[in-house]
Design an enzyme around this catalytic site. Structure first.
Site, mmCIF file in Angstrom:
data_model
loop_
_atom_site.group_PDB
_atom_site.id
_atom_site.type_symbol
_atom_site.label_atom_id
_atom_site.label_comp_id
_atom_site.label_asym_id
_atom_site.label_seq_id
_atom_site.Cartn_x
_atom_site.Cartn_y
_atom_site.Cartn_z
ATOM 1 N N ARG A 1 64.011 21.085 -7.312
ATOM 2 C CA ARG A 1 65.145 20.144 -7.325
ATOM 3 C C ARG A 1 66.112 20.437 -6.184
ATOM 4 N NH1 ARG A 1 63.642 20.730 -12.749
ATOM 5 N NH2 ARG A 1 64.398 22.866 -12.682
ATOM 6 N N THR B 1 75.441 33.852 -3.920
ATOM 7 C CA THR B 1 76.421 33.173 -4.763
ATOM 8 C C THR B 1 75.739 32.398 -5.879
ATOM 9 O OG1 THR B 1 78.250 31.587 -4.829
ATOM 10 C CG2 THR B 1 76.474 31.094 -3.265
ATOM 11 N N HIS C 1 73.956 22.695 -18.788
ATOM 12 C CA HIS C 1 73.001 22.328 -17.739
ATOM 13 C C HIS C 1 71.838 21.530 -18.328
ATOM 14 C CE1 HIS C 1 75.065 25.432 -15.382
ATOM 15 N NE2 HIS C 1 74.585 24.817 -14.325
ATOM 16 N N LYS D 1 66.661 24.127 -17.081
ATOM 17 C CA LYS D 1 67.210 25.399 -16.580
ATOM 18 C C LYS D 1 66.654 26.578 -17.369
ATOM 19 C CE LYS D 1 71.439 27.627 -14.970
ATOM 20 N NZ LYS D 1 70.772 28.018 -13.720
HETATM 21 N N1 LIG Z 1 73.803 28.744 -6.207
HETATM 22 C C1 LIG Z 1 73.851 27.433 -6.442
HETATM 23 O O1 LIG Z 1 74.791 26.725 -6.044
HETATM 24 C C2 LIG Z 1 72.730 26.796 -7.182
HETATM 25 C C3 LIG Z 1 71.717 27.569 -7.657
HETATM 26 N N2 LIG Z 1 70.636 27.003 -8.256
HETATM 27 C C4 LIG Z 1 69.560 27.905 -8.619
HETATM 28 O O2 LIG Z 1 68.484 27.698 -7.718
HETATM 29 C C5 LIG Z 1 67.261 28.007 -8.367
HETATM 30 C C6 LIG Z 1 66.292 26.842 -8.235
HETATM 31 O O3 LIG Z 1 66.771 25.747 -8.949
HETATM 32 P P1 LIG Z 1 65.949 24.369 -9.001
HETATM 33 O O4 LIG Z 1 65.697 23.862 -7.625
HETATM 34 O O5 LIG Z 1 66.632 23.513 -9.989
HETATM 35 O O6 LIG Z 1 64.586 24.902 -9.634
HETATM 36 P P2 LIG Z 1 63.130 24.231 -9.592
HETATM 37 O O7 LIG Z 1 62.365 24.838 -10.719
HETATM 38 O O8 LIG Z 1 63.252 22.746 -9.491
HETATM 39 O O9 LIG Z 1 62.518 24.734 -8.203
HETATM 40 C C7 LIG Z 1 62.194 26.055 -7.935
HETATM 41 C C8 LIG Z 1 61.228 26.064 -6.764
HETATM 42 O O10 LIG Z 1 61.064 27.415 -6.355
HETATM 43 C C9 LIG Z 1 59.682 27.672 -6.202
HETATM 44 N N3 LIG Z 1 59.384 29.071 -6.471
HETATM 45 C C10 LIG Z 1 59.274 29.681 -7.685
HETATM 46 N N4 LIG Z 1 58.982 30.979 -7.521
HETATM 47 C C11 LIG Z 1 58.907 31.190 -6.170
HETATM 48 C C12 LIG Z 1 58.625 32.318 -5.380
HETATM 49 N N5 LIG Z 1 58.358 33.503 -5.944
HETATM 50 N N6 LIG Z 1 58.621 32.172 -4.035
HETATM 51 C C13 LIG Z 1 58.870 30.972 -3.463
HETATM 52 N N7 LIG Z 1 59.131 29.852 -4.166
HETATM 53 C C14 LIG Z 1 59.153 29.961 -5.516
HETATM 54 C C15 LIG Z 1 58.973 26.753 -7.172
HETATM 55 O O11 LIG Z 1 57.676 26.529 -6.660
HETATM 56 P P3 LIG Z 1 56.344 26.695 -7.550
HETATM 57 O O12 LIG Z 1 56.185 25.360 -8.195
HETATM 58 O O13 LIG Z 1 55.309 27.019 -6.522
HETATM 59 O O14 LIG Z 1 56.592 27.809 -8.542
HETATM 60 C C16 LIG Z 1 59.855 25.505 -7.114
HETATM 61 O O15 LIG Z 1 59.441 24.611 -6.098
HETATM 62 C C17 LIG Z 1 67.619 28.370 -9.809
HETATM 63 O O16 LIG Z 1 67.745 29.771 -9.913
HETATM 64 C C18 LIG Z 1 68.982 27.699 -9.990
HETATM 65 O O17 LIG Z 1 69.756 28.270 -10.995
HETATM 66 C C19 LIG Z 1 70.533 25.667 -8.441
HETATM 67 C C20 LIG Z 1 71.530 24.839 -8.014
HETATM 68 C C21 LIG Z 1 72.712 25.338 -7.329
HETATM 69 O O1 LIG Z 2 70.007 25.580 -12.347
HETATM 70 C C1 LIG Z 2 70.859 24.762 -11.955
HETATM 71 O O2 LIG Z 2 70.656 23.538 -11.948
HETATM 72 C C2 LIG Z 2 72.143 25.279 -11.453
HETATM 73 N N1 LIG Z 2 72.251 26.556 -11.294
HETATM 74 C C3 LIG Z 2 73.387 27.257 -10.810
HETATM 75 C C4 LIG Z 2 73.920 28.166 -11.888
HETATM 76 O O3 LIG Z 2 73.135 28.862 -12.551
HETATM 77 O O4 LIG Z 2 75.146 28.215 -12.066
HETATM 78 C C5 LIG Z 2 74.406 26.359 -10.173
HETATM 79 C C6 LIG Z 2 74.550 25.002 -10.792
HETATM 80 O O5 LIG Z 2 75.367 25.100 -11.911
HETATM 81 C C7 LIG Z 2 73.221 24.345 -11.078
#
Ligand SMILES: NC(=O)C1=CN([C@@H]2O[C@H](COP(=O)(O)OP(=O)(O)OC[C@H]3O[C@@H](n4cnc5c(N)ncnc54)[C@H](OP(=O)(O)O)[C@@H]3O)[C@@H](O)[C@H]2O)C=CC1
Ligand SMILES: O=C(O)C1=N[C@H](C(=O)O)C[C@H](O)C1
Length: 252
Positions: A20, A107, A140, A144
């Site tokens: 995502r 972060t 969320h 998640k």
């Molecule tokens: N700091 C911030 O502002 C935010 C943080 N986040 C965090 O970001 C992370 C991802 O969220 P989101 O995009 O919703 O999650 P998704 O599950 O949609 O996507 C995660 C992606 O990471 C890949 N992935 C998983 N394991 C690995 C690995 N070991 N090496 C490389 N790629 C990998 C997956 O691929 P595959 O299908 O191959 O496993 C998948 O494409 C979460 O921890 C979320 O909490 C999210 C939004 C904002």
């Molecule tokens: O997993 C998410 O979607 C998000 N993850 C981050 C968190 O764990 O706080 C940031 C955001 O809230 C969205």
């Protein structure tokens, strides 16, 4: 490095590219002429090739393998933004180690709004003192996998800093059953999951007969993606060290 008019082009490599956030990041990179999408990896893809083509990496994937990815970034001398949440103490030690060699920004939330909220929470916690109970509630989307959210923990850290205490000593998480009364000075966490909520956070300061509620609602993921891209561009110019969004935004 390529010059685009007066601007310096930055190539951004995405870890977690098919997720995502990966999709949102590609959209945010496309909004700026001085950015190039260097490509992306997911599990089992060739990370070394991505490193070679990137000026800076952004990681929104999974804590699995994070320490190895940080080692490879450090070896290659490439700065990295870690937005992945659900980190354990060992991951933070790996971030500290990599930050000896490269710039690393970690972060739980890359949006301007949440980081401004954290500054307000810290200020409120400093001024109100521990007669005011602090509870952090987050909601969320149903997909998640970690709780409390990285943002809730970031807000908890801000509150703890305001009170001059250590969050790990004060946090009350996952209450269920006969929990006993709330401890004075505790910082409580509650997590809700459902639907497509991009990220809601509320910090409640509760005293006898009154409450203050400070909150933030993310309406979509572009706020995280744009913040991450801005931070990645900033990170590229920083010396080795560990940073967070307050360093980039000048909020502390
Ligand atoms: N700091 C911030 O502002 C935010 C943080 N986040 C965090 O970001 C992370 C991802 O969220 P989101 O995009 O919703 O999650 P998704 O599950 O949609 O996507 C995660 C992606 O990471 C890949 N992935 C998983 N394991 C690995 C690995 N070991 N090496 C490389 N790629 C990998 C997956 O691929 P595959 O299908 O191959 O496993 C998948 O494409 C979460 O921890 C979320 O909490 C999210 C939004 C904002
Ligand atoms: O997993 C998410 O979607 C998000 N993850 C981050 C968190 O764990 O706080 C940031 C955001 O809230 C969205």
């Amino acid at each position: 490095m390529t010059n685009v008019g007066w601007e310096v082009m930055t190539s951004i490599g995405i870890i977690g590219s098919q997720g995502r956030m990966g999709h949102a990041l590609v959209g945010a990179i496309g909004e700026q002429e001085d950015l190039r999408h260097a490509g992306g990896v997911d599990q089992d893809d060739d990370f070394a090739a991505l490193l070679a083509h990137s000026d800076v990496l952004v990681d929104f994937s999974s804590p699995d393998g994070l320490s190895q990815r940080l080692d490879l970034c450090a070896e290659a001398g490439k700065p990295v933004l870690v937005g992945t949440t659900g980190l354990e103490p060992a991951h933070h030690l790996s971030i500290d180690a990599a930050a000896q060699a490269i710039a690393v920004l970690q972060t739980g939330n890359t949006s301007l709004g949440v980081n401004m909220l954290a500054a307000l929470v810290k200020e409120a916690a400093t001024r109100l003192g521990d007669d005011w109970d602090i509870e952090i509630v987050e909601m969320h989307h149903r997909h998640k996998v970690d709780a409390p959210s990285g943002t809730a923990l970031l807000l908890g850290e801000a509150a703890a800093k305001g009170r001059n205490v250590t969050l790990a000593d004060q946090s009350e998480r996952g209450r269920d059953g006969q929990t006993g009364a709330r401890q004075k000075g505790a910082i409580g966490f509650a997590s809700l999951r459902g639907g497509s909520v991009a990220g809601d956070h509320q910090v409640i300061f509760a005293a006898d007969e009154e409450r203050i509620e400070l909150g933030h609602r993310a309406e979509n993921r572009m706020i995280f993606a744009r913040g991450a891209i801005k931070a990645a561009q900033w990170l590229r110019g920083q010396p080795a060290g560990r940073y967070d969004m307050t360093d980039m935004l000048g909020l502390d």
